[in-house]
Every structure is written in structure tokens, then in C-alpha cells.
Design an enzyme around this catalytic site. Structure first.
Site, PDB file in Angstrom:
ATOM      1  N   LYS A 192       8.748   3.877   7.344  1.00  0.00           N
ATOM      2  CA  LYS A 192       8.508   4.383   8.685  1.00  0.00           C
ATOM      3  C   LYS A 192       9.501   5.516   8.935  1.00  0.00           C
ATOM      4  CE  LYS A 192       6.354   0.458  11.005  1.00  0.00           C
ATOM      5  NZ  LYS A 192       5.211   1.224  11.551  1.00  0.00           N
TER       6      LYS A 192
ATOM      7  N   ASP B   5       4.729   6.419   7.274  1.00  0.00           N
ATOM      8  CA  ASP B   5       4.128   6.189   8.583  1.00  0.00           C
ATOM      9  C   ASP B   5       4.970   6.919   9.620  1.00  0.00           C
ATOM     10  OD1 ASP B   5       2.898   5.353  10.871  1.00  0.00           O
ATOM     11  OD2 ASP B   5       3.235   3.219  10.567  1.00  0.00           O
TER      12      ASP B   5
ATOM     13  N   GLU C  77       0.592   8.110   7.493  1.00  0.00           N
ATOM     14  CA  GLU C  77      -0.137   7.632   8.663  1.00  0.00           C
ATOM     15  C   GLU C  77       0.266   8.432   9.900  1.00  0.00           C
ATOM     16  OE1 GLU C  77       0.030   3.360   9.331  1.00  0.00           O
ATOM     17  OE2 GLU C  77       0.439   3.051   7.191  1.00  0.00           O
TER      18      GLU C  77
ATOM     19  N   ASP D 147      -4.167   5.567  12.295  1.00  0.00           N
ATOM     20  CA  ASP D 147      -3.751   4.245  12.750  1.00  0.00           C
ATOM     21  C   ASP D 147      -3.876   4.191  14.267  1.00  0.00           C
ATOM     22  OD1 ASP D 147      -2.542   1.866  13.399  1.00  0.00           O
ATOM     23  OD2 ASP D 147      -0.719   2.203  12.275  1.00  0.00           O
TER      24      ASP D 147
ATOM     25  N   LYS E  86      -5.766  -2.960  12.034  1.00  0.00           N
ATOM     26  CA  LYS E  86      -5.029  -4.113  12.537  1.00  0.00           C
ATOM     27  C   LYS E  86      -5.961  -4.861  13.493  1.00  0.00           C
ATOM     28  CE  LYS E  86      -0.506  -1.745  12.522  1.00  0.00           C
ATOM     29  NZ  LYS E  86      -0.920  -0.402  12.071  1.00  0.00           N
TER      30      LYS E  86
END
Length: 368
Positions: free
Chosen positions: A176, A206, A232, A257, A284
Site C-alpha cells: 500500500k 495499491d 490499484e 477497487d 470485496k
């Protein structure tokens, strides 16, 4: 049918940093369904400031109660009514699947499973792994490959976390980025690539929408030097034309996302993918329409030539277990692409659910 709602607060072992801030606690609501002699549980876990159904707690419970009352009356989920409430839908889907599978399970038919719930589990089922789908994963025959997640933090913290994941044997590392100095994040990637080629370690990034659009293409070009698998959400969601331009021009494959959140109509899903043309979508269930909504996304993405994988969204092991089982059902017996299912180790007070990470795979560890 009777449905109870129980709230629980989970505590992170260490603060979880994102581009939106730092999480130290996680609030979930458990829906506990009792239908005759059978009971099931599901987790409703919206993410503050992110989920399209992230309402204030009192309002969230009120709306959830209304949907539970309808399921009590009808015995069924009104999927259309719940399209805009994905975390609630996912919890109810999980709980009803739990009940249905117990009814179909000859072991349960021979037992009295009327019981009290304790911490999201049935007290009489301690040690029993709750099967929602009959797959190689739930039978304990196959593990699901997962990425090693490196959370945002200071440079030294991220470096240590990265080293730990590599030592644990992960060949797919997800970092991340967007919270510290960009040059330091590039230095982390350089450090990995000095030791491991792209054939040895797959790197996923991400950005959580952290890059300003006018800087995004330049930064993506710099990142592409390090053989990145994908990134992402490089820019904030809701900018379809700009994201489409990045997908055309950037030397990196882009995955969506946050862009998917709140896009719950099938026609709108198809329109988005046709306009933006991403390489991947990251799904998700708690954010993107529950299990039924994610199946819809996957089917449309396949038709449009877009890849996908599934990840959890900081749920407890109850939600993680349901997501992992759903993943094993929707992608088939042998999953080759790494999924994002390793968050079950984040909390000091998680719920035991018969899952364990061995190397770079998530496995079922308990069967009755």
C-alpha cells in the site's frame, strides 16, 4: 425464522495505515439467524468513509434491522432492495448459507443444534468448520494462494514488514503506497528488485487514489521500471474519463477497487468497464454487492476481457472465512492467481474460525 444482531469491536494488533488515515479498531455487526433447529451467522462490516452503506452506527443498525425483519417474514433475501447495502447483504447471505448448509448436512440432522451464539460462533459447534460451499478448499484439499500485504507506514516500518513477508515465503507482495514520500516508496521497490526478479516475486501496488491526476502518469512511468504486476486505483474514484486515459497511456496495468463502490446496477457496471477498460477489478463482497453482486461483476468482467481477483476488507475471521469459501466456489478447484485473503491475523481479539496461513496459502485447519 428469527434474526438477532450483535455488535462487536475488534482491535488491531498494530495501527493499519491507509491513504485515508489509520485504523486502530474495527466495528462489525453479526446477524445470527435461527431457523428451527439450525442456526447461522454472518458478518456485516462496513468501512467508515468508504462503504456506500457506511451509515452512522445507530442508523446502520436501524436499517439492518429492517432488512432482517423482512427476511424473518419471507425467509428470503430481497437482493434488489439490498443492492445499495453490500455489507448488510453479505452478512445476510453468509448467515442464510450457513443455515442452509447445516440443513443439508447429515451430521447436523442427527444432532440438536439449537444453541447460543458466543463471539460469532455456535457454542456447540466449537472446533467445527462451518462449510458454506463444498469445494476443494473447504474440504481441506487445496489452499488458496494469497499475497503478502505490506501496510503503509514509515519507511523503516514498511521495509521490515516487506522483509518479513519475503522470509515467510510469499512470492506475491502487495504494498500500500501513497502515505509516505514517493521517493522512499520507490526506494522500497528498488530494494526488492535488487534481490528478486519479477520471476521470483510478483509486486502489486495499491495507491488507494493517492496520486493527483496531473502527477499520476509520471509516477506510473517511474514505478514501471520495477516490473510491477499492477497498481490499484492510482487516482481517486469517480473520474472515469481520466482513469480511462491512464489505462490507455500508462505503462502499468491498472486495477479498479474504490471505483467499483456504489456501482451496483448491472448496466452501469458494464458501462464503466467499457469506458475505463481496466486490466483488472478487485472485488470485496462487503463493498461490492455481497456474493451475488461480485458474481455479477466477475461475469461482466469476463465478457469484457477484464481480469479479477477477490480480497477481504478488514473483516474478522467470520467474514474472511465466507469470502475465502466464496472465492473457492467462484474461481474453481485450483486457483492460480494470488488473492487478498490474509487479513485474518490483524486483530488481537479475532474469532477462531479454523483458518490458517501456511506459507503463501490460506488453508482450512479444522474439520469436525
Amino acid at each position: 425464522m428469527k434474526i438477532d444482531i450483535k455488535e462487536r469491536l475488534f482491535h488491531f494488533k498494530q495501527p493499519a495505515g491507509t491513504s485515508r488515515g489509520i485504523y486502530t479498531v474495527r466495528r462489525s455487526w453479526f446477524v445470527e439467524v435461527t431457523d428451527g433447529d439450525y442456526c447461522g451467522v454472518g458478518e456485516c462490516a462496513p468501512l467508515p468513509d468508504l462503504s456506500c452503506d457506511a451509515l452512522p452506527p445507530e442508523q446502520y443498525v436501524k436499517v439492518l434491522r429492517q432488512f432482517c425483519d423482512e427476511v424473518e417474514r419471507t425467509g428470503e433475501i430481497n437482493f434488489e432492495a439490498l443492492r445499495d447495502y453490500p455489507s448488510m447483504l453479505f452478512g445476510l447471505e453468509t448467515a442464510l448459507l450457513d443455515v442452509r448448509c447445516k440443513k443439508e448436512d447429515a451430521r447436523c440432522k442427527k444432532e440438536d443444534v439449537r444453541c447460543k451464539r458466543k463471539e460469532g460462533r455456535c457454542e456447540k459447534e466449537e472446533g467445527r468448520y462451518p462449510i458454506l460451499f463444498n469445494t476443494a478448499f473447504t474440504r481441506g484439499e487445496e489452499g488458496i494462494p494469497i499475497n503478502g500485504l505490506v501496510w503503509m507506514g514509515a519507511y523503516e516500518e514498511m521495509l521490515q514488514r516487506m522483509e518479513t513477508k519475503l522470509e515467510q515465503g510469499f512470492h506475491c507482495i502487495k504494498l500500500k503506497i501513497g502515505a509516505i514520500d514517493f521517493d522512499q516508496e520507490v526506494a522500497l521497490l528498488k530494494r526488492i528488485r535488487e534481490r528478486f526478479s519479477h520471476r521470483d516475486v510478483e509486486l502489486r501496488l495499491d495507491a488507494n487514489g493517492a496520486f493527483p491526476y496531473d502527477e499520476a502518469l509520471y509516477k506510473l512511468e517511474l514505478l514501471s521500471q520495477y516490473a510491477i504486476h499492477s497498481i490499484e486505483q492510482p487516482i481517486k474514484a469517480g473520474q472515469w474519463a481520466l482513469m480511462a486515459e491512464l489505462c490507455r497511456e500508462a505503462p502499468l496495468r491498472i486495477a479498479l477497487d474504490e471505483e467499483l463502490i456504489g456501482v451496483n446496477n448491472p448496466d452501469q457496471k458494464r458501462q464503466m468497464l467499457r469506458i475505463i477498460k481496466p486490466a483488472y477489478i478487485i472485488l470485496k463482497p462487503s463493498l461490492h454487492g455481497g456474493m451475488v453482486g461480485c458474481r455479477e461483476w466477475i461475469e461482466i468482467a469476463r465478457e469484457e476481457g477484464v481480469g479479477s481477483w477477490i480480497t477481504s476488507a478488514l473483516e474478522s475471521n467470520v467474514g474472511l472465512n465466507a469470502i475465502a469459501q466464496f472465492c473457492s466456489d467462484v474461481y474453481g478447484e485450483r486457483i492460480t492467481m494470488s488473492q487478498g485473503l490474509g487479513t485474518g491475523q490483524l486483530f488481537t481479539d479475532n474469532i477462531e474460525m479454523g483458518l490458517e496461513i501456511r506459507g503463501e496459502r490460506l488453508w482450512v485447519s479444522k474439520h469436525s
